[in-house]
Write a protein that holds these residues in place. Sequence first.
Motif, PDB file in Angstrom:
ATOM      1  N   THR A  53       0.794  -1.231   0.000  1.00  0.00           N
ATOM      2  CA  THR A  53       0.000   0.000   0.000  1.00  0.00           C
ATOM      3  C   THR A  53       0.827   1.282   0.000  1.00  0.00           C
ATOM      4  OG1 THR A  53      -0.199   0.031   2.414  1.00  0.00           O
ATOM      5  CG2 THR A  53      -1.917  -1.139   1.187  1.00  0.00           C
ATOM      6  N   HIS A  63      -0.242   4.199  -1.983  1.00  0.00           N
ATOM      7  CA  HIS A  63      -1.619   3.905  -2.376  1.00  0.00           C
ATOM      8  C   HIS A  63      -2.564   3.925  -1.176  1.00  0.00           C
ATOM      9  CE1 HIS A  63      -0.273   2.695  -6.365  1.00  0.00           C
ATOM     10  NE2 HIS A  63       0.718   2.060  -5.760  1.00  0.00           N
ATOM     11  N   ASP A  64      -2.171   4.635  -0.120  1.00  0.00           N
ATOM     12  CA  ASP A  64      -2.974   4.672   1.108  1.00  0.00           C
ATOM     13  C   ASP A  64      -4.128   5.661   0.974  1.00  0.00           C
ATOM     14  OD1 ASP A  64      -1.738   7.143   1.308  1.00  0.00           O
ATOM     15  OD2 ASP A  64      -0.409   6.541   2.926  1.00  0.00           O
ATOM     16  N   ILE A  65      -4.841   5.906   2.057  1.00  0.00           N
ATOM     17  CA  ILE A  65      -6.016   6.770   2.005  1.00  0.00           C
ATOM     18  C   ILE A  65      -5.679   8.225   1.691  1.00  0.00           C
ATOM     19  CG2 ILE A  65      -7.364   5.281   3.513  1.00  0.00           C
ATOM     20  CD1 ILE A  65      -6.907   7.269   5.772  1.00  0.00           C
ATOM     21  N   CYS A  66      -4.416   8.610   1.799  1.00  0.00           N
ATOM     22  CA  CYS A  66      -4.020   9.984   1.489  1.00  0.00           C
ATOM     23  C   CYS A  66      -3.647  10.172   0.014  1.00  0.00           C
ATOM     24  CB  CYS A  66      -2.847  10.403   2.369  1.00  0.00           C
ATOM     25  SG  CYS A  66      -3.276  10.486   4.113  1.00  0.00           S
ATOM     26  N   ALA A  67      -3.543   9.078  -0.729  1.00  0.00           N
ATOM     27  CA  ALA A  67      -3.200   9.159  -2.151  1.00  0.00           C
ATOM     28  C   ALA A  67      -4.385   9.716  -2.934  1.00  0.00           C
ATOM     29  CB  ALA A  67      -2.824   7.774  -2.668  1.00  0.00           C
ATOM     30  N   ALA A  68      -4.106  10.160  -4.144  1.00  0.00           N
ATOM     31  CA  ALA A  68      -5.176  10.634  -5.022  1.00  0.00           C
ATOM     32  C   ALA A  68      -6.172   9.496  -5.241  1.00  0.00           C
ATOM     33  CB  ALA A  68      -4.588  11.082  -6.358  1.00  0.00           C
ATOM     34  N   ARG A  82      -5.460   5.197  -5.025  1.00  0.00           N
ATOM     35  CA  ARG A  82      -5.743   4.557  -3.736  1.00  0.00           C
ATOM     36  C   ARG A  82      -6.030   3.069  -3.864  1.00  0.00           C
ATOM     37  NH1 ARG A  82     -10.107   8.799  -1.726  1.00  0.00           N
ATOM     38  NH2 ARG A  82      -8.647  10.482  -1.328  1.00  0.00           N
ATOM     39  N   GLU A 121      -9.733   2.963   0.851  1.00  0.00           N
ATOM     40  CA  GLU A 121     -10.616   4.116   0.857  1.00  0.00           C
ATOM     41  C   GLU A 121     -10.569   4.835   2.197  1.00  0.00           C
ATOM     42  OE1 GLU A 121     -12.221   5.453  -1.685  1.00  0.00           O
ATOM     43  OE2 GLU A 121     -11.415   3.885  -2.972  1.00  0.00           O
ATOM     44  N   GLY A 122     -10.841   6.124   2.173  1.00  0.00           N
ATOM     45  CA  GLY A 122     -10.871   6.928   3.388  1.00  0.00           C
ATOM     46  C   GLY A 122     -12.236   6.825   4.065  1.00  0.00           C
TER      47      GLY A 122
END
Length: 52
Positions: free
Chosen positions: A7, A10-15, A19, A22-23
Amino acid sequence: MDFAAVTVGHDICAAPADRYLEGLVPTTIAAPLHPNAAGMKAFAAAIVKATK
């Protein structure tokens, strides 16, 4: 299996397009704070690679 390395970037802070997770307010069809389809695909590839 630890998916932390999968990840990175590619975490929740990525565009949203980048991602895997998901956030709190999902931008794809996925539960909040859970993997989306791209994330599940990346996790599956990591599992296949680890089992070979």
